[in-house]
Every structure is written in structure tokens, then in C-alpha cells.
Write a protein that holds these residues in place. Structure first.
Motif, PDB file in Angstrom:
ATOM      1  N   ASN A 258       0.832  -1.201   0.000  1.00  0.00           N
ATOM      2  CA  ASN A 258       0.000   0.000   0.000  1.00  0.00           C
ATOM      3  C   ASN A 258       0.870   1.255   0.000  1.00  0.00           C
ATOM      4  OD1 ASN A 258      -1.604   2.210   1.659  1.00  0.00           O
ATOM      5  ND2 ASN A 258      -3.148   0.765   0.917  1.00  0.00           N
ATOM      6  N   LYS A 259       0.386   2.333  -0.604  1.00  0.00           N
ATOM      7  CA  LYS A 259       1.161   3.573  -0.698  1.00  0.00           C
ATOM      8  C   LYS A 259       1.454   4.192   0.661  1.00  0.00           C
ATOM      9  CE  LYS A 259      -2.957   6.506  -1.341  1.00  0.00           C
ATOM     10  NZ  LYS A 259      -3.664   7.432  -2.266  1.00  0.00           N
ATOM     11  N   ALA A 260       0.666   3.837   1.689  1.00  0.00           N
ATOM     12  CA  ALA A 260       0.891   4.394   3.019  1.00  0.00           C
ATOM     13  C   ALA A 260       2.140   3.837   3.689  1.00  0.00           C
ATOM     14  CB  ALA A 260      -0.327   4.123   3.908  1.00  0.00           C
ATOM     15  N   LEU A 261       2.665   2.747   3.165  1.00  0.00           N
ATOM     16  CA  LEU A 261       3.804   2.068   3.802  1.00  0.00           C
ATOM     17  C   LEU A 261       5.111   2.497   3.137  1.00  0.00           C
ATOM     18  CD1 LEU A 261       2.178  -1.466   4.192  1.00  0.00           C
ATOM     19  CD2 LEU A 261       2.140   0.467   5.786  1.00  0.00           C
ATOM     20  N   GLY A 262       5.414   3.784   3.241  1.00  0.00           N
ATOM     21  CA  GLY A 262       6.587   4.343   2.580  1.00  0.00           C
ATOM     22  C   GLY A 262       7.901   3.689   2.946  1.00  0.00           C
ATOM     23  N   PRO A 263       8.210   3.510   4.246  1.00  0.00           N
ATOM     24  CA  PRO A 263       9.478   2.866   4.594  1.00  0.00           C
ATOM     25  C   PRO A 263       9.603   1.452   4.003  1.00  0.00           C
ATOM     26  CG  PRO A 263       8.574   3.991   6.494  1.00  0.00           C
ATOM     27  CD  PRO A 263       7.514   4.019   5.444  1.00  0.00           C
ATOM     28  N   ALA A 264       8.488   0.714   3.957  1.00  0.00           N
ATOM     29  CA  ALA A 264       8.534  -0.636   3.378  1.00  0.00           C
ATOM     30  C   ALA A 264       8.838  -0.566   1.885  1.00  0.00           C
ATOM     31  CB  ALA A 264       7.212  -1.345   3.616  1.00  0.00           C
ATOM     32  N   ILE A 265       8.235   0.395   1.205  1.00  0.00           N
ATOM     33  CA  ILE A 265       8.485   0.550  -0.234  1.00  0.00           C
ATOM     34  C   ILE A 265       9.966   0.855  -0.470  1.00  0.00           C
ATOM     35  CG2 ILE A 265       8.007   2.025  -2.232  1.00  0.00           C
ATOM     36  CD1 ILE A 265       5.140   2.319  -1.101  1.00  0.00           C
ATOM     37  N   GLY A 266      10.533   1.741   0.364  1.00  0.00           N
ATOM     38  CA  GLY A 266      11.956   2.037   0.243  1.00  0.00           C
ATOM     39  C   GLY A 266      12.818   0.819   0.494  1.00  0.00           C
ATOM     40  N   LEU A 267      12.421  -0.010   1.462  1.00  0.00           N
ATOM     41  CA  LEU A 267      13.170  -1.231   1.758  1.00  0.00           C
ATOM     42  C   LEU A 267      13.145  -2.176   0.572  1.00  0.00           C
ATOM     43  CD1 LEU A 267      14.580  -3.236   3.700  1.00  0.00           C
ATOM     44  CD2 LEU A 267      12.306  -3.942   4.454  1.00  0.00           C
ATOM     45  N   VAL A 276       6.468  -3.319 -10.992  1.00  0.00           N
ATOM     46  CA  VAL A 276       5.925  -3.958 -12.193  1.00  0.00           C
ATOM     47  C   VAL A 276       4.426  -3.668 -12.255  1.00  0.00           C
ATOM     48  CG1 VAL A 276       7.668  -5.786 -12.183  1.00  0.00           C
ATOM     49  CG2 VAL A 276       5.508  -6.123 -10.945  1.00  0.00           C
ATOM     50  N   PRO A 277       3.797  -3.934 -13.417  1.00  0.00           N
ATOM     51  CA  PRO A 277       2.338  -3.780 -13.490  1.00  0.00           C
ATOM     52  C   PRO A 277       1.635  -4.706 -12.493  1.00  0.00           C
ATOM     53  CG  PRO A 277       3.293  -3.945 -15.684  1.00  0.00           C
ATOM     54  CD  PRO A 277       4.393  -4.279 -14.718  1.00  0.00           C
ATOM     55  N   ALA A 278       0.424  -4.351 -12.142  1.00  0.00           N
ATOM     56  CA  ALA A 278      -0.340  -5.145 -11.174  1.00  0.00           C
ATOM     57  C   ALA A 278      -0.460  -6.590 -11.630  1.00  0.00           C
ATOM     58  CB  ALA A 278      -1.724  -4.540 -10.980  1.00  0.00           C
ATOM     59  N   PHE A 279      -0.202  -7.522 -10.735  1.00  0.00           N
ATOM     60  CA  PHE A 279      -0.329  -8.940 -11.060  1.00  0.00           C
ATOM     61  C   PHE A 279      -1.478  -9.597 -10.287  1.00  0.00           C
ATOM     62  CE2 PHE A 279       3.314  -8.467  -8.068  1.00  0.00           C
ATOM     63  CZ  PHE A 279       2.757  -9.033  -6.936  1.00  0.00           C
ATOM     64  N   ASN A 280      -2.246  -8.777  -9.525  1.00  0.00           N
ATOM     65  CA  ASN A 280      -3.427  -9.314  -8.839  1.00  0.00           C
ATOM     66  C   ASN A 280      -4.439  -8.177  -8.651  1.00  0.00           C
ATOM     67  OD1 ASN A 280      -2.622  -7.749  -6.603  1.00  0.00           O
ATOM     68  ND2 ASN A 280      -1.620  -9.474  -5.590  1.00  0.00           N
ATOM     69  N   ASP A 281      -5.557  -8.481  -8.054  1.00  0.00           N
ATOM     70  CA  ASP A 281      -6.617  -7.488  -7.839  1.00  0.00           C
ATOM     71  C   ASP A 281      -6.722  -7.100  -6.366  1.00  0.00           C
ATOM     72  OD1 ASP A 281      -7.393  -7.534 -10.541  1.00  0.00           O
ATOM     73  OD2 ASP A 281      -8.556  -9.367 -10.212  1.00  0.00           O
ATOM     74  N   GLU A 282      -5.601  -7.087  -5.650  1.00  0.00           N
ATOM     75  CA  GLU A 282      -5.613  -6.716  -4.236  1.00  0.00           C
ATOM     76  C   GLU A 282      -6.176  -5.292  -4.069  1.00  0.00           C
ATOM     77  OE1 GLU A 282      -5.732  -6.178  -0.649  1.00  0.00           O
ATOM     78  OE2 GLU A 282      -4.800  -8.131  -1.081  1.00  0.00           O
ATOM     79  N   ALA A 285      -3.734  -2.620  -2.531  1.00  0.00           N
ATOM     80  CA  ALA A 285      -2.403  -2.440  -3.121  1.00  0.00           C
ATOM     81  C   ALA A 285      -2.368  -1.244  -4.076  1.00  0.00           C
ATOM     82  CB  ALA A 285      -1.972  -3.704  -3.852  1.00  0.00           C
ATOM     83  N   HIS A 286      -1.261  -0.509  -4.009  1.00  0.00           N
ATOM     84  CA  HIS A 286      -0.986   0.569  -4.963  1.00  0.00           C
ATOM     85  C   HIS A 286       0.304   0.318  -5.736  1.00  0.00           C
ATOM     86  CE1 HIS A 286      -3.411   2.625  -1.746  1.00  0.00           C
ATOM     87  NE2 HIS A 286      -4.065   3.003  -2.817  1.00  0.00           N
ATOM     88  N   HIS A 287       1.139  -0.579  -5.205  1.00  0.00           N
ATOM     89  CA  HIS A 287       2.430  -0.873  -5.833  1.00  0.00           C
ATOM     90  C   HIS A 287       2.627  -2.390  -5.860  1.00  0.00           C
ATOM     91  CE1 HIS A 287       3.708   3.362  -5.484  1.00  0.00           C
ATOM     92  NE2 HIS A 287       3.103   3.338  -4.313  1.00  0.00           N
ATOM     93  N   TRP A 288       3.196  -2.858  -6.961  1.00  0.00           N
ATOM     94  CA  TRP A 288       3.505  -4.272  -7.136  1.00  0.00           C
ATOM     95  C   TRP A 288       4.984  -4.387  -7.499  1.00  0.00           C
ATOM     96  CZ3 TRP A 288      -0.960  -1.861  -8.189  1.00  0.00           C
ATOM     97  CH2 TRP A 288      -2.160  -2.445  -7.774  1.00  0.00           C
ATOM     98  N   PHE A 289       5.674  -5.330  -6.874  1.00  0.00           N
ATOM     99  CA  PHE A 289       7.124  -5.460  -7.065  1.00  0.00           C
ATOM    100  C   PHE A 289       7.495  -6.908  -7.397  1.00  0.00           C
ATOM    101  CE2 PHE A 289       6.802  -1.730  -4.349  1.00  0.00           C
ATOM    102  CZ  PHE A 289       7.751  -0.868  -4.898  1.00  0.00           C
ATOM    103  N   GLU A 290       8.583  -7.052  -8.158  1.00  0.00           N
ATOM    104  CA  GLU A 290       9.168  -8.365  -8.426  1.00  0.00           C
ATOM    105  C   GLU A 290      10.680  -8.274  -8.342  1.00  0.00           C
ATOM    106  OE1 GLU A 290       5.985 -10.701 -11.332  1.00  0.00           O
ATOM    107  OE2 GLU A 290       7.941 -10.080 -12.121  1.00  0.00           O
ATOM    108  N   LYS A 291      11.283  -9.417  -8.058  1.00  0.00           N
ATOM    109  CA  LYS A 291      12.741  -9.523  -8.039  1.00  0.00           C
ATOM    110  C   LYS A 291      13.146 -10.860  -8.625  1.00  0.00           C
ATOM    111  CE  LYS A 291      16.767  -9.491  -4.981  1.00  0.00           C
ATOM    112  NZ  LYS A 291      17.274  -9.369  -3.579  1.00  0.00           N
TER     113      LYS A 291
END
Length: 299
Positions: A258-267, A276-282, A285-291
Motif C-alpha cells: 500500500n502507498k501508506a507504507l513508505g518505509p517498506a516501499i523504500g526497503l 511492475v504492473p499489477a499482477f493481482n486485484d488486491e 495495493a498501490h504498488h507491485w514489485f518483483e525480483k
């Protein structure tokens, strides 16, 4: 680790144990060893559950029992079963125990002063700051990560705390029933796993990993207790989950947030996750990540 690091730690340990007087049988001149003195301090004014006291100090059950028997024989503590569960023992200070603890506090203050007194103001500031950093890192090294069942009481405690925090931080609140959070069965082998971090036996964080066939491994329900943030537990969770996903043959790890979790996004970004583009309908969620990760060869 290398030999120089090991020797540096050992040299530091020798200096500290000598300087704070733990080598003496009569710690701080009170006529008892440091183990008994430390128990008196940890028991405190409110008393303690013996099991939690043992976990807090990382001591063997038999050794703690011997220390408590010695303190009890000296009239400093009482050890009794809890009324609601007689298998659980509680230890409390007597009046004499509280008096000796007060003396212990005073002499501990004197010892701390003796460490600082020979230094100038700049050196004192440096020493106290260095001690705080050492304490933080040693605390981080004390945390354990264990894979447990998602229905374990420690897991449920972490998840309740996680949901409560999301409810407070998300603009729309948080309803677990609306989320795509996996049920417990999806975080049990072979479909997944659930890690809990513990500090002195108390749960302080959690993270789940979904391991479904045909799709990337997915991180879910990662949370760290506010009081232990800054110890690197989030990064440690990510590293451990990546290792376990690779061990199961996965080459991609993903998560949403979620966009409210800024420190987590930075981590996530600092750990190599790319948006990456959304891979689910959560719905939360505002951000989707892959590694991309390196799958471990079959054993």
C-alpha cells in the motif's frame, strides 16, 4: 566473518568483562555473583514469570533454578505457582530483596560514572553513542527466525498486530475479509511457509511466503513490531524468504503493498525489487514489485 572480526569481538568482550567487574565473585561489593545480582534487577518491582525471565536472559533452566534457590534462601525473593496455572511459577522480591536491588542500582550508577569520569565531554558522548550502537546490533543478533504454523499463538499475535496497524495507517482502514491475504493453509508446507521473529522469546515480527506451482513465489503478511524497527528485521526477513524461495526452485519473488507504507516501499527497492504492473486485484495495493532470484540447484 573473518578471523580479524572474531578476534575483535573477543578483545571487546575481555575489555568489557574486566572493566565492569563481572569477573569478581562479589559483584559491586554486594557479596553475590553477577548472575544473582542481574536476576534481582530483572525481577523488578512487579515480579516476573520464571519462564519469561529465563528466556529474557537466555539462561538454562537448571542454572536459573539454582540462582533463584540461592536468592530465596537469603530471603530476597519468593517463588510460587501462579493461581490460574500452577505449572507457571512467578518470582517476586521481598522487602529485603527490594532493599538490595536499590543498593544495586546505586552502585551500578557509581560504576557507570567511573567509566565516564576519566573522559572529556567529547569522549563521553562518543562512548555513550558507541554503546547504544553496540546494544542495537547485539539486540538484532539476538532475534531468532523460526518457521511455525500460521495458527500458532505467536503467529496469531503477530497477525492481529499487523491487521491493527494496517487499520490505523490505511486511508480507507483495513478489513482482512476484503483483502487477498492467503488463508492459513496457503502458508503451510508444501504450499508455503510462515516465519516468526522472536526477541527474548517474545514474537516481534512475521512474514509469509506462498509457494504455488506455475507462478512466482509471493511474500505476504510481512510485519515488524514498532519497538524493534531499526534492527534490520525487515531486510532479514526478505533475505531469508529469498533464500527459501530459491531453495524451492523459484527464480522470481514478488509482493504488493500500500502507498501508506513508505518505509517498506523504500526497503523493497533497496533490496533489489523493481516495480511492475499489477499482477493481482488486491484492493489495498498501490504498488507491485518483483525480483529475479537465482534458483538453487536440486539437492
Amino acid at each position: 566473518m573473518d578471523n580479524a572480526q572474531i578476534e575483535g569481538v573477543r578483545r571487546f568482550n575481555r575489555t568489557v568483562t574486566e572493566r565492569v567487574g563481572v569477573l569478581h565473585d562479589r559483584y559491586l561489593g554486594l557479596g553475590r555473583p553477577v548472575g544473582e545480582a542481574r536476576l534481582l534487577w530483572e525481577i523488578g518491582e512487579q515480579g516476573q514469570d520464571v519462564r519469561r525471565l529465563r528466556e529474557r536472559l537466555g539462561l538454562d533452566s537448571g542454572y536459573v533454578s539454582r540462582l533463584l534457590r540461592s536468592l530465596e534462601a537469603d530471603g530476597l525473593v519468593t517463588v510460587e505457582p501462579q493461581p490460574q496455572d500452577r505449572r507457571v511459577r512467578a518470582v517476586r522480591l521481598t522487602e529485603a530483596g527490594r532493599a538490595e536491588r536499590a543498593v544495586l542500582d546505586g552502585r551500578s550508577d557509581e560504576l557507570a560514572g567511573s567509566l565516564l569520569r576519566p573522559l572529556n565531554d567529547t569522549q563521553r558522548t562518543r562512548l555513550v553513542a558507541a554503546m547504544a550502537e553496540v546494544e542495537r546490533l547485539l539486540t538484532a543478533a539476538t532475534v531468532t527466525l523460526d518457521a511455525i504454523d500460521p495458527d500458532h499463538p505467536d503467529a496469531r499475535h503477530c497477525l492481529r498486530s499487523y491487521f491493527t496497524e494496517l487499520q490505523e495507517r490505511f486511508e480507507t482502514g483495513f478489513d482482512p475479509a476484503r483483502s487477498l491475504l492467503p488463508d492459513a493453509g496457503e502458508l503451510r508446507a508444501p504450499r508455503g511457509l510462515f516465519l516468526v521473529a522472536r526477541l527474548h522469546g517474545e514474537p516481534v515480527g512475521c512474514a509469509g511466503l506462498k509457494l504455488l506451482p506455475g507462478v512466482p513465489a509471493e511474500i505476504k503478511r510481512m510485519w515488524v513490531a514498532p519497538g524493534t524497527r531499526g534492527l534490520g528485521l525487515g531486510r532479514r526477513f526478505l533475505t531469508e524468504l529469498e533464500t527459501r524461495a530459491a531453495r524451492h526452485g523459484y527464480d522470481t519473488l514478488r509482493l504488493d503493498t500500500n502507498k501508506a507504507l513508505g518505509p517498506a516501499i523504500g526497503l523493497y527497492r533497496s533490496c533489489g525489487f523493481q516495480e511492475v504492473p499489477a499482477f493481482n486485484d488486491e484492493p489495498y495495493a498501490h504498488h507491485w514489485f518483483e525480483k529475479r532470484i537465482t534458483a538453487a540447484p536440486p539437492e
